[in-house]
Design a protein around this motif. Structure first.
Motif, PDB file in Angstrom:
ATOM      1  N   SER A  59      54.733  35.234  71.903  1.00 18.54           N
ATOM      2  CA  SER A  59      53.856  34.130  72.266  1.00 18.54           C
ATOM      3  C   SER A  59      54.021  33.894  73.750  1.00 18.54           C
ATOM      4  CB  SER A  59      54.229  32.854  71.510  1.00 18.54           C
ATOM      5  OG  SER A  59      54.036  33.011  70.132  1.00 18.54           O
ATOM      6  N   ASP A  60      52.951  33.512  74.411  1.00 16.28           N
ATOM      7  CA  ASP A  60      53.108  33.249  75.835  1.00 16.28           C
ATOM      8  C   ASP A  60      53.770  31.889  76.035  1.00 16.28           C
ATOM      9  OD1 ASP A  60      51.083  31.121  76.251  1.00 16.28           O
ATOM     10  OD2 ASP A  60      49.619  32.699  75.868  1.00 16.28           O
ATOM     11  N   SER A  61      54.383  31.709  77.187  1.00 15.60           N
ATOM     12  CA  SER A  61      55.181  30.512  77.450  1.00 15.60           C
ATOM     13  C   SER A  61      54.340  29.235  77.392  1.00 15.60           C
ATOM     14  CB  SER A  61      55.900  30.631  78.783  1.00 15.60           C
ATOM     15  OG  SER A  61      54.996  30.865  79.830  1.00 15.60           O
ATOM     16  N   GLU A  62      53.085  29.303  77.759  1.00 12.93           N
ATOM     17  CA  GLU A  62      52.223  28.120  77.705  1.00 12.93           C
ATOM     18  C   GLU A  62      52.038  27.648  76.258  1.00 12.93           C
ATOM     19  OE1 GLU A  62      47.600  27.170  78.621  1.00 12.93           O
ATOM     20  OE2 GLU A  62      48.710  28.201  80.218  1.00 12.93           O
ATOM     21  N   LYS A  63      51.820  28.580  75.335  1.00 16.35           N
ATOM     22  CA  LYS A  63      51.659  28.214  73.926  1.00 16.35           C
ATOM     23  C   LYS A  63      52.960  27.658  73.347  1.00 16.35           C
ATOM     24  CE  LYS A  63      47.961  31.437  72.856  1.00 16.35           C
ATOM     25  NZ  LYS A  63      47.574  32.670  72.168  1.00 16.35           N
ATOM     26  N   ILE A  64      54.078  28.250  73.732  1.00 15.72           N
ATOM     27  CA  ILE A  64      55.368  27.756  73.231  1.00 15.72           C
ATOM     28  C   ILE A  64      55.646  26.373  73.791  1.00 15.72           C
ATOM     29  CG2 ILE A  64      57.856  28.150  73.252  1.00 15.72           C
ATOM     30  CD1 ILE A  64      57.235  31.159  73.196  1.00 15.72           C
ATOM     31  N   TRP A  65      55.362  26.151  75.083  1.00  9.89           N
ATOM     32  CA  TRP A  65      55.583  24.826  75.674  1.00  9.89           C
ATOM     33  C   TRP A  65      54.685  23.785  74.993  1.00  9.89           C
ATOM     34  CZ3 TRP A  65      59.220  22.459  78.036  1.00  9.89           C
ATOM     35  CH2 TRP A  65      58.976  21.211  78.592  1.00  9.89           C
ATOM     36  N   TRP A  66      53.431  24.129  74.746  1.00  9.55           N
ATOM     37  CA  TRP A  66      52.528  23.217  74.055  1.00  9.55           C
ATOM     38  C   TRP A  66      53.077  22.884  72.661  1.00  9.55           C
ATOM     39  CZ3 TRP A  66      50.072  23.289  69.417  1.00  9.55           C
ATOM     40  CH2 TRP A  66      49.186  22.249  69.177  1.00  9.55           C
ATOM     41  N   ALA A  67      53.540  23.904  71.949  1.00 12.80           N
ATOM     42  CA  ALA A  67      54.082  23.688  70.604  1.00 12.80           C
ATOM     43  C   ALA A  67      55.295  22.770  70.649  1.00 12.80           C
ATOM     44  CB  ALA A  67      54.442  25.022  69.953  1.00 12.80           C
ATOM     45  N   TYR A  68      56.189  22.985  71.623  1.00 11.45           N
ATOM     46  CA  TYR A  68      57.361  22.119  71.739  1.00 11.45           C
ATOM     47  C   TYR A  68      56.934  20.679  72.009  1.00 11.45           C
ATOM     48  CZ  TYR A  68      61.779  20.072  72.965  1.00 11.45           C
ATOM     49  OH  TYR A  68      62.874  19.248  72.981  1.00 11.45           O
ATOM     50  N   THR A  69      56.016  20.510  72.924  1.00 10.76           N
ATOM     51  CA  THR A  69      55.537  19.161  73.246  1.00 10.76           C
ATOM     52  C   THR A  69      54.912  18.518  72.013  1.00 10.76           C
ATOM     53  OG1 THR A  69      55.125  19.851  75.519  1.00 10.76           O
ATOM     54  CG2 THR A  69      54.026  17.847  74.782  1.00 10.76           C
ATOM     55  N   ASN A  70      54.129  19.269  71.272  1.00 10.23           N
ATOM     56  CA  ASN A  70      53.457  18.767  70.082  1.00 10.23           C
ATOM     57  C   ASN A  70      54.426  18.440  68.943  1.00 10.23           C
ATOM     58  OD1 ASN A  70      50.957  18.177  68.701  1.00 10.23           O
ATOM     59  ND2 ASN A  70      51.374  19.994  67.467  1.00 10.23           N
ATOM     60  N   TRP A  71      55.433  19.288  68.740  1.00 10.88           N
ATOM     61  CA  TRP A  71      56.352  19.161  67.606  1.00 10.88           C
ATOM     62  C   TRP A  71      57.744  18.638  67.999  1.00 10.88           C
ATOM     63  CZ3 TRP A  71      53.929  19.371  63.198  1.00 10.88           C
ATOM     64  CH2 TRP A  71      52.788  20.168  63.072  1.00 10.88           C
ATOM     65  N   ARG A  72      57.901  18.196  69.218  1.00 11.26           N
ATOM     66  CA  ARG A  72      59.204  17.797  69.760  1.00 11.26           C
ATOM     67  C   ARG A  72      59.982  16.873  68.834  1.00 11.26           C
ATOM     68  NH1 ARG A  72      60.740  13.329  72.438  1.00 11.26           N
ATOM     69  NH2 ARG A  72      62.620  13.509  73.712  1.00 11.26           N
ATOM     70  N   ASP A  73      59.394  15.789  68.403  1.00 14.06           N
ATOM     71  CA  ASP A  73      60.109  14.817  67.564  1.00 14.06           C
ATOM     72  C   ASP A  73      60.590  15.453  66.254  1.00 14.06           C
ATOM     73  OD1 ASP A  73      59.711  12.888  69.498  1.00 14.06           O
ATOM     74  OD2 ASP A  73      57.975  12.006  68.497  1.00 14.06           O
ATOM     75  N   ILE A  74      59.759  16.283  65.661  1.00 16.16           N
ATOM     76  CA  ILE A  74      60.134  16.945  64.411  1.00 16.16           C
ATOM     77  C   ILE A  74      61.242  17.962  64.658  1.00 16.16           C
ATOM     78  CG2 ILE A  74      59.308  18.537  62.624  1.00 16.16           C
ATOM     79  CD1 ILE A  74      56.594  17.004  62.827  1.00 16.16           C
ATOM     80  N   LEU A  75      61.141  18.732  65.733  1.00 21.42           N
ATOM     81  CA  LEU A  75      62.171  19.715  66.058  1.00 21.42           C
ATOM     82  C   LEU A  75      63.529  19.045  66.278  1.00 21.42           C
ATOM     83  CD1 LEU A  75      59.965  21.831  68.458  1.00 21.42           C
ATOM     84  CD2 LEU A  75      60.973  22.680  66.329  1.00 21.42           C
ATOM     85  N   LEU A  76      63.535  17.963  67.048  1.00 24.68           N
ATOM     86  CA  LEU A  76      64.797  17.260  67.304  1.00 24.68           C
ATOM     87  C   LEU A  76      65.340  16.612  66.036  1.00 24.68           C
ATOM     88  CD1 LEU A  76      63.958  15.723  70.791  1.00 24.68           C
ATOM     89  CD2 LEU A  76      65.370  17.742  70.288  1.00 24.68           C
ATOM     90  N   GLU A  77      64.464  16.131  65.182  1.00 25.36           N
ATOM     91  CA  GLU A  77      64.897  15.558  63.902  1.00 25.36           C
ATOM     92  C   GLU A  77      65.480  16.644  62.997  1.00 25.36           C
ATOM     93  OE1 GLU A  77      65.951  12.804  61.182  1.00 25.36           O
ATOM     94  OE2 GLU A  77      65.199  12.403  63.204  1.00 25.36           O
ATOM     95  N   GLN A  78      64.885  17.820  63.009  1.00 27.63           N
ATOM     96  CA  GLN A  78      65.436  18.925  62.220  1.00 27.63           C
ATOM     97  C   GLN A  78      66.855  19.259  62.672  1.00 27.63           C
ATOM     98  OE1 GLN A  78      62.097  21.747  62.779  1.00 27.63           O
ATOM     99  NE2 GLN A  78      62.166  21.969  60.548  1.00 27.63           N
ATOM    100  N   ILE A  79      67.054  19.336  63.969  1.00 24.93           N
ATOM    101  CA  ILE A  79      68.394  19.618  64.491  1.00 24.93           C
ATOM    102  C   ILE A  79      69.360  18.515  64.085  1.00 24.93           C
ATOM    103  CG2 ILE A  79      69.773  19.811  66.602  1.00 24.93           C
ATOM    104  CD1 ILE A  79      67.290  21.256  67.839  1.00 24.93           C
ATOM    105  N   LYS A  80      68.938  17.285  64.219  1.00 24.37           N
ATOM    106  CA  LYS A  80      69.786  16.155  63.830  1.00 24.37           C
ATOM    107  C   LYS A  80      70.124  16.214  62.336  1.00 24.37           C
ATOM    108  CE  LYS A  80      69.726  11.115  63.833  1.00 24.37           C
ATOM    109  NZ  LYS A  80      68.905   9.941  64.152  1.00 24.37           N
TER     110      LYS A  80
END
Length: 150
Positions: A59-80
């Protein structure tokens, strides 16, 4: 001949996870195709996809950055929620760095060609290439991660 089976991406994840859990290095492992039970290790780890969608091997870095921005709260909650002792970032650490340890935090171990290791609250965070990388040998990639986790 290199050890291989299944898709390359999952092969590296299996070898790394198997090595960490069984405390062995690349040279000491069987080929997955000869011992398919090694893949059972995937049931003992958590795998978090930044984009939350099935994708291609790159995946290109722009798509990954967009995905992180979009899913950030869920990703951090998963880690927690998972409370991991080790997080291996396959070329996605820069997305998480500020949220998890701060942008100015320096690694406790650094091999610029292979791996950077950080620690936070008893958790190891490993900044490595994506498992599908072609910059270093498979054995060096796998062992550099395992050695930092033993």
């Amino acid at each position: 001949m290199a050890k291989a089976s299944g898709t390359l991406h999952h092969t590296e994840i299996i070898y790394v996870s198997y090595g960490i859990i069984n405390r062995c290095l690349w040279k000491d492992m069987d080929w997955i195709r000869d011992d398919t039970s090694m893949a059972e290790v995937l049931k003992k780890i958590a795998y978090i996809n930044v984009s939350k969608m099935p994708g291609y091997t790159q995946s290109d870095s722009e798509k990954i950055w967009w995905a992180y921005t979009n899913w950030r709260d869920i990703l951090l909650e998963q880690i927690k929620m998972y409370k991991p002792q080790i997080i291996i970032f396959g070329y996605t650490f820069e997305l998480f760095k500020n949220d998890l340890i701060g942008l100015d935090t320096e690694p406790i171990y650094r091999d610029d060609d292979v791996i950077h290791v950080y620690e936070k609250d008893g958790m190891k965070l490993l900044d490595v290439y994506h498992p599908n990388q072609r910059k270093i040998s498979r054995g060096l990639y796998i062992d550099s991660i395992i050695k930092q986790c033993l």
